[in-house]
Design an enzyme around this catalytic site. Sequence first.
Site, PDB file in Angstrom:
ATOM      1  N   ASN A   9       0.864  -1.187   0.000  1.00  0.00           N
ATOM      2  CA  ASN A   9       0.000   0.000   0.000  1.00  0.00           C
ATOM      3  C   ASN A   9       0.894   1.228   0.000  1.00  0.00           C
ATOM      4  OD1 ASN A   9      -1.888   1.979   0.341  1.00  0.00           O
ATOM      5  ND2 ASN A   9      -2.228   1.564   2.515  1.00  0.00           N
ATOM      6  N   LYS A  11       0.014   4.287  -0.386  1.00  0.00           N
ATOM      7  CA  LYS A  11      -0.642   5.496   0.132  1.00  0.00           C
ATOM      8  C   LYS A  11      -0.420   6.665  -0.843  1.00  0.00           C
ATOM      9  CE  LYS A  11       0.406   3.684   4.671  1.00  0.00           C
ATOM     10  NZ  LYS A  11       0.017   3.778   6.055  1.00  0.00           N
ATOM     11  N   HIS A  96      -9.606   1.045   4.545  1.00  0.00           N
ATOM     12  CA  HIS A  96      -8.303   1.219   5.203  1.00  0.00           C
ATOM     13  C   HIS A  96      -8.478   2.152   6.397  1.00  0.00           C
ATOM     14  CE1 HIS A  96      -4.201   2.576   5.948  1.00  0.00           C
ATOM     15  NE2 HIS A  96      -3.827   1.416   5.413  1.00  0.00           N
ATOM     16  N   GLU A  98      -6.920   4.600   7.438  1.00  0.00           N
ATOM     17  CA  GLU A  98      -6.797   6.041   7.157  1.00  0.00           C
ATOM     18  C   GLU A  98      -8.076   6.577   6.507  1.00  0.00           C
ATOM     19  OE1 GLU A  98      -3.040   5.749   5.110  1.00  0.00           O
ATOM     20  OE2 GLU A  98      -2.153   5.107   7.009  1.00  0.00           O
ATOM     21  N   GLU A 168      -5.716  -5.063  10.354  1.00  0.00           N
ATOM     22  CA  GLU A 168      -4.720  -4.016  10.570  1.00  0.00           C
ATOM     23  C   GLU A 168      -5.072  -3.233  11.839  1.00  0.00           C
ATOM     24  OE1 GLU A 168      -2.490  -2.888   6.764  1.00  0.00           O
ATOM     25  OE2 GLU A 168      -4.234  -1.612   6.885  1.00  0.00           O
ATOM     26  N   GLY A 174       1.948   2.322  10.640  1.00  0.00           N
ATOM     27  CA  GLY A 174       2.871   3.443  10.507  1.00  0.00           C
ATOM     28  C   GLY A 174       3.519   3.870  11.811  1.00  0.00           C
ATOM     29  N   SER A 212       3.038  -2.046  10.448  1.00  0.00           N
ATOM     30  CA  SER A 212       4.477  -2.009  10.730  1.00  0.00           C
ATOM     31  C   SER A 212       5.198  -3.320  10.404  1.00  0.00           C
ATOM     32  CB  SER A 212       4.720  -1.579  12.183  1.00  0.00           C
ATOM     33  OG  SER A 212       4.280  -0.242  12.366  1.00  0.00           O
TER      34      SER A 212
END
Length: 253
Positions: A9, A11, A96, A98, A168, A174, A212
């Site tokens: 991904n 991003k 996701h 985010e 996730e 991150g 991560s």
Amino acid sequence: MSRLLFAANWKMHHAPAAAREVVRAVLARHRPQPDRELIFYPPAVSLGVVVEEIKGRRDAAAGVQNVHWEPKGAFTGEISAPIAAAAGAVWALVGHSERRHKFGETDAETGKKVRAALAAGLKPMLCVGELIEERRAGRTEEVVLRQLAAGLADLDAAATARVAIAYEPVWAIGTGVNATPADAAAVHRVIRGWLAQRTPPGARAAILYGGSVNADNAAALLAEDELDGVLVGGASLEAESWLKILAAPRATR
Ligand code: PEP
């Protein structure tokens, strides 16, 4: 043997030239292996070059990081599932963290997006995961099952089996703090148990872990039989670290 999925991904990183360079570097050194599939989720404007670069590689596919639920119309800035498919996407990330936590995407919207992706012939990868406060409050299972129920709402068993799930935990994305292999596997078992009741007998759901993952911890995570792959952000941006993750040995099933 089921294929392990290695999903990158990117991003909001890698314009077309950089995307081309990374895919080229990765595919030049990663020879196709029957037990693993590579998925690149570039920014949508870089999808075209990724599709060009993976041409002829049956072990590689491209996807979009998000889709709108409507097939077309006055939705400035959005990309529909049929447009993504026509541009060469095979996969679509949905929900996701985010999108959920920075853009306010709701559970109900993830369901509409999964259904739109399936209707367009895309393979949805539905992301689920709890916030750190939810984990601390012992609510991980409740949150993940709620997100699954909404994201997979109104699908019959065959359609449900076509959706990959990426677990996730939000606190691991991150941050450099990954879930331990045992913690990830425990949540995967919960997800697998829930899916087993809603998919055709014998179907093995594809459940990936993300958060991560890097060159140092990928092997330990993938040693867990429960993991059918990994969804990787930061460590998939550079060819070197992505290649190390792609080389991680798999669990013996
Ligand atoms: C992600 O973006 O889905 C992700 C898991 O990011 P990172 O690997 O950087 O934690």
